[in-house]
Design a protein around this motif. Sequence first.
Motif, PDB file in Angstrom:
ATOM      1  N   PRO A  92     -41.437 -44.306 -20.172  1.00 53.84           N
ATOM      2  CA  PRO A  92     -42.764 -43.688 -20.050  1.00 53.84           C
ATOM      3  C   PRO A  92     -43.912 -44.684 -20.173  1.00 53.84           C
ATOM      4  O   PRO A  92     -44.951 -44.511 -19.543  1.00 53.84           O
ATOM      5  N   THR A  93     -43.740 -45.719 -20.984  1.00 57.14           N
ATOM      6  CA  THR A  93     -44.810 -46.709 -21.143  1.00 57.14           C
ATOM      7  C   THR A  93     -45.089 -47.410 -19.819  1.00 57.14           C
ATOM      8  O   THR A  93     -46.244 -47.612 -19.432  1.00 57.14           O
ATOM      9  N   GLN A  94     -44.024 -47.771 -19.120  1.00 56.33           N
ATOM     10  CA  GLN A  94     -44.208 -48.409 -17.820  1.00 56.33           C
ATOM     11  C   GLN A  94     -44.811 -47.441 -16.812  1.00 56.33           C
ATOM     12  O   GLN A  94     -45.587 -47.852 -15.946  1.00 56.33           O
ATOM     13  N   ALA A  95     -44.479 -46.155 -16.927  1.00 60.10           N
ATOM     14  CA  ALA A  95     -45.085 -45.160 -16.046  1.00 60.10           C
ATOM     15  C   ALA A  95     -46.596 -45.121 -16.242  1.00 60.10           C
ATOM     16  O   ALA A  95     -47.365 -45.054 -15.274  1.00 60.10           O
ATOM     17  N   LEU A  96     -47.040 -45.186 -17.490  1.00 58.59           N
ATOM     18  CA  LEU A  96     -48.471 -45.196 -17.764  1.00 58.59           C
ATOM     19  C   LEU A  96     -49.114 -46.499 -17.303  1.00 58.59           C
ATOM     20  O   LEU A  96     -50.266 -46.508 -16.857  1.00 58.59           O
ATOM     21  N   ASP A  97     -48.376 -47.608 -17.366  1.00 58.76           N
ATOM     22  CA  ASP A  97     -48.892 -48.887 -16.857  1.00 58.76           C
ATOM     23  C   ASP A  97     -49.144 -48.824 -15.351  1.00 58.76           C
ATOM     24  O   ASP A  97     -50.100 -49.417 -14.847  1.00 58.76           O
ATOM     25  N   VAL A  98     -48.273 -48.108 -14.646  1.00 55.47           N
ATOM     26  CA  VAL A  98     -48.442 -47.956 -13.202  1.00 55.47           C
ATOM     27  C   VAL A  98     -49.774 -47.281 -12.905  1.00 55.47           C
ATOM     28  O   VAL A  98     -50.527 -47.702 -12.014  1.00 55.47           O
ATOM     29  N   LEU A  99     -50.095 -46.224 -13.655  1.00 58.92           N
ATOM     30  CA  LEU A  99     -51.361 -45.535 -13.447  1.00 58.92           C
ATOM     31  C   LEU A  99     -52.537 -46.447 -13.751  1.00 58.92           C
ATOM     32  O   LEU A  99     -53.535 -46.456 -13.030  1.00 58.92           O
ATOM     33  N   GLN A 100     -52.428 -47.245 -14.808  1.00 61.21           N
ATOM     34  CA  GLN A 100     -53.527 -48.126 -15.173  1.00 61.21           C
ATOM     35  C   GLN A 100     -53.795 -49.154 -14.069  1.00 61.21           C
ATOM     36  O   GLN A 100     -54.947 -49.421 -13.711  1.00 61.21           O
ATOM     37  N   ARG A 101     -52.720 -49.707 -13.507  1.00 63.16           N
ATOM     38  CA  ARG A 101     -52.900 -50.678 -12.417  1.00 63.16           C
ATOM     39  C   ARG A 101     -53.499 -49.996 -11.192  1.00 63.16           C
ATOM     40  O   ARG A 101     -54.371 -50.563 -10.520  1.00 63.16           O
ATOM     41  N   PHE A 102     -53.024 -48.784 -10.921  1.00 69.85           N
ATOM     42  CA  PHE A 102     -53.553 -48.043  -9.774  1.00 69.85           C
ATOM     43  C   PHE A 102     -55.040 -47.752  -9.955  1.00 69.85           C
ATOM     44  O   PHE A 102     -55.842 -47.921  -9.030  1.00 69.85           O
TER      45      PHE A 102
END
Length: 317
Positions: free
Chosen positions: A215-225
């Motif tokens: 889940p942490t990496q999933a949230l990182d994806v949103l932050q980069r987007f």
Amino acid sequence: MEFSVLGPLRMADNGRPYTPTAPKPRQLLALMLLNANQVVSNSTCIEELWEDSPPSSALSTLRSYVLQLRHSLGKMPRIGGLMTARHVLETRHGGYLFAVDGDALDVDRFTALVGEGRRALHQDDALASSRFTEALRIWQGTALSDVQQGPVLRARLVGLEEERRSVHEQRIDADLRLGRHQELLGELSRLTAEYPTHESLHARFMVALYRAGRPTQALDVLQRFRTVLRDELGMEPSSRIRGLHQAILRGGPAVDMPGHGTASSTAGVEDPYVSRTPAGPPGRPTGALLSAGRATGLSTGCPTRGSVGSPPRRTTR
């Protein structure tokens, strides 16, 4: 015989190429193949070949290109001569028709497989995924990558690339429903790097990462987007992907795999991505609002059109 437009232009018989080499006849052949078994008017051919500046001899020059194509066709063993070639590239009133039988044309095979896949969606997602995979494998790069293109071809190729992308997304959706999130991670990582402003691909990547226990990496994806959208477009992510963000923060059945609880639905239509969460206290979103499918634009088969940051429509000039 084999005719290919989903990649380099190709006209072959028993594996031997007979594709014309001159630019204008190649362009005309591509136009005829993309409109196979339909009459293409003289005016459409002239517009494609010369755009807004046709020569005074455009019609007679077009006829010479048609004759060159017929000579190329006549060299193919299964056609066997110019007279038979006239029944393949036919003269019709005001235009021409290129007759293609069976599965000789790659775009026809692609269309047939996509139709089979879409009919199987939600009923047999494994079959749908298999058919979509077969369809996508027909492509050998960018359509007509080695052909100069006028306005008619460019417009048609935009639609083909859009269809290719739609099929790719539908195949990913079917695989997510089948629990193949782990296998999708590498592919989605590559696609989101290739299309950094494509919202629904990022949403799918977030769902796959969450279901893979990251889940942490999933949230990182949103932050980069979000950063890319702000820096490149001056925009913010849509409410759908922000809703997915909240669902991941809360965790649980809202973004779990289908089958982990009761299937969520909206107006009686099953959402394939999420499970319904219990009703919360007043003011707190319930599972219906936290639906990962609605949060991301991941509908029950087709991606949302017009979502923020769709990938660029590719054309080859």
